[in-house]
Scaffold this motif. Structure first.
Motif, mmCIF file in Angstrom:
data_model
loop_
_atom_site.group_PDB
_atom_site.id
_atom_site.type_symbol
_atom_site.label_atom_id
_atom_site.label_comp_id
_atom_site.label_asym_id
_atom_site.label_seq_id
_atom_site.Cartn_x
_atom_site.Cartn_y
_atom_site.Cartn_z
ATOM 1 N N PRO A 173 52.318 83.494 26.788
ATOM 2 C CA PRO A 173 51.065 83.995 26.935
ATOM 3 C C PRO A 173 50.402 83.276 25.637
ATOM 4 C CG PRO A 173 52.420 85.930 27.520
ATOM 5 C CD PRO A 173 53.231 85.289 26.637
ATOM 6 N N ALA A 177 48.271 79.636 26.046
ATOM 7 C CA ALA A 177 46.394 80.188 25.376
ATOM 8 C C ALA A 177 45.782 79.390 25.022
ATOM 9 C CB ALA A 177 46.585 81.704 24.634
ATOM 10 N N THR A 178 46.640 78.209 24.619
ATOM 11 C CA THR A 178 45.955 77.176 23.946
ATOM 12 C C THR A 178 45.468 75.637 24.618
ATOM 13 O OG1 THR A 178 48.557 76.120 24.431
ATOM 14 C CG2 THR A 178 47.842 76.978 22.294
ATOM 15 N N THR A 199 43.385 77.373 20.149
ATOM 16 C CA THR A 199 43.400 78.492 21.143
ATOM 17 C C THR A 199 42.150 78.667 21.922
ATOM 18 O OG1 THR A 199 42.563 80.279 19.642
ATOM 19 C CG2 THR A 199 44.983 80.529 19.910
ATOM 20 N N THR A 203 41.226 84.724 23.167
ATOM 21 C CA THR A 203 42.508 84.617 23.897
ATOM 22 C C THR A 203 43.010 85.052 21.978
ATOM 23 O OG1 THR A 203 43.399 82.211 23.599
ATOM 24 C CG2 THR A 203 41.851 83.230 26.057
ATOM 25 N N ARG A 204 41.955 86.007 21.520
ATOM 26 C CA ARG A 204 43.160 86.262 20.132
ATOM 27 C C ARG A 204 43.470 86.922 20.461
ATOM 28 N NH1 ARG A 204 43.177 81.838 16.868
ATOM 29 N NH2 ARG A 204 43.734 82.390 15.363
ATOM 30 N N ASP A 206 44.633 89.291 22.610
ATOM 31 C CA ASP A 206 45.418 89.243 23.815
ATOM 32 C C ASP A 206 46.986 88.920 23.014
ATOM 33 O OD1 ASP A 206 44.111 90.280 25.776
ATOM 34 O OD2 ASP A 206 43.566 88.824 26.559
ATOM 35 N N ILE A 207 46.681 87.554 22.516
ATOM 36 C CA ILE A 207 48.155 87.076 22.242
ATOM 37 C C ILE A 207 48.717 87.310 20.448
ATOM 38 C CG2 ILE A 207 47.844 85.375 24.184
ATOM 39 C CD1 ILE A 207 46.949 82.942 21.726
#
Length: 327
Positions: A173, A177-178, A199, A203-204, A206-207
């Motif tokens: 993931p 996400a990038t 990213t 999304t940050r 979640d990852i």
């Protein structure tokens, strides 16, 4: 660039420390560059400086989070404990220069950090420190491992957000996400070539933060200060900094701090359930000279400085640093 050296206007950051901007002249595979660092020194000075390296898609702001800084600012916590800090922008991020991405590897960036450390020890940029603690987060921890194991010029090493056993399912993931940084409006016209990545929007959490509580203002700060990275840096990061036990060459005290990290923690990866679990799974990768110390932060993910209980980890680092190095 070298003539400028560092910006000379000091700036009060709080009641107990003063901060100023430094520009370190460095070379990256013989190409002149500038690495930016934010120096903060406790009132009364300090003999020991902590050099702080952020992780991929982060910059120096990771070490001095502006949201709820009394809880989340590692920089502030260490200054209050009597340590000076220099929070760096890795090359290609923040206020550091942006080289061609092909020049950036974990090894070449570790060499650049070595140059910064030499300038801090010699006083070439103004301030001079007799002792250095090198601290990293995530990719920055890989740089710290390689720097310390290669040059033996620091007095202790703090590793956060990185371990030698990887949860492969948790890495997918993050890489998914990038996107190329030039496709993100934040970096339009910034001079980054197409290999620089950042990213995807929103999304940050979640990852980097799960399974921690979602604090909207904290996540918003993280999104607003996101930066770049280069995937080619992962080649020697994983091979030298993680897979091979290069870390066994470190001959000074080492502390590892991890949250419940989806990239490094799991039944077939690192046991992050407790400090003892981390030490059991990581001790094979460090020599007796490292005198390995570990800390497990409960309830948060990869970016542990953002945790609501980050002060627990900051206090643990302070106690370890006081015992092994001192201010």
């Amino acid at each position: 660039m070298i003539g400028v050296g560092f910006l000379t206007s000091p700036m009060q950051a709080g009641a107990s420390e003063s901060c100023r901007d430094l520009n370190f002249p460095v070379t990256l595979t013989a190409v002149p560059q500038t690495m930016y660092g934010r120096l903060c020194v406790p009132t009364g000075g300090a003999n020991t400086v902590q050099v702080l390296i952020p992780g991929g898609t982060y910059n120096s702001s990771y070490w001095d989070i502006a949201y709820s800084p009394e809880t989340r600012s590692y920089r502030r916590a260490m200054n209050k404990a009597g340590y000076a800090t220099v929070a760096l922008d890795r090359l290609g991020t923040g206020r550091s220069s942006t080289p061609l991405s092909v020049l950036l590897t974990t090894i070449t960036e570790a060499d650049v950090v070595h140059q910064v450390i030499q300038q801090l020890r010699s006083g070439a940029r103004g301030p001079q420190f007799s002792k250095v603690i090198l601290a990293g987060h995530s990719f920055g921890s890989g740089m710290a491992i390689i720097e310390a194991a290669t040059f033996h010029d620091v007095d202790a090493v703090l590793i956060t957000g990185l371990a030698h056993r990887i949860n492969l399912g948790g890495t997918i993931p993050v890489f998914a996400a990038t996107l190329p940084a030039i496709l993100d409006p934040k970096f339009a016209g910034s001079g980054h070539d197409p290999a620089y990545l950042t990213t995807l929007p929103n999304t940050r959490y979640d990852i980097f933060h799960k399974p921690g509580p979602k604090v909207d203002a904290a996540v918003a700060f993280d999104e607003s200060t996101k930066d770049t990275s280069v995937h080619t840096q992962a080649i020697d990061l994983f091979s030298l900094g993680i897979i091979l036990p290069y870390s066994r060459l470190i001959d000074k005290p080492v502390m590892i701090a991890l949250g419940q990290d989806t990239v490094f923690c799991g039944p077939l990866a690192t046991d992050c359930s407790s400090a003892a679990g981390i030490k059991r799974t990581e001790s094979l990768y460090y020599s007796a000279a490292a005198d390995l110390h570990t800390f497990a932060l409960q309830g948060y993910g990869h970016a542990i400085n953002y945790a609501p209980n980050a002060t627990e980890y900051h206090n643990a680092v302070r106690e370890w640093a006081d015992r092994k190095v001192g201010t």
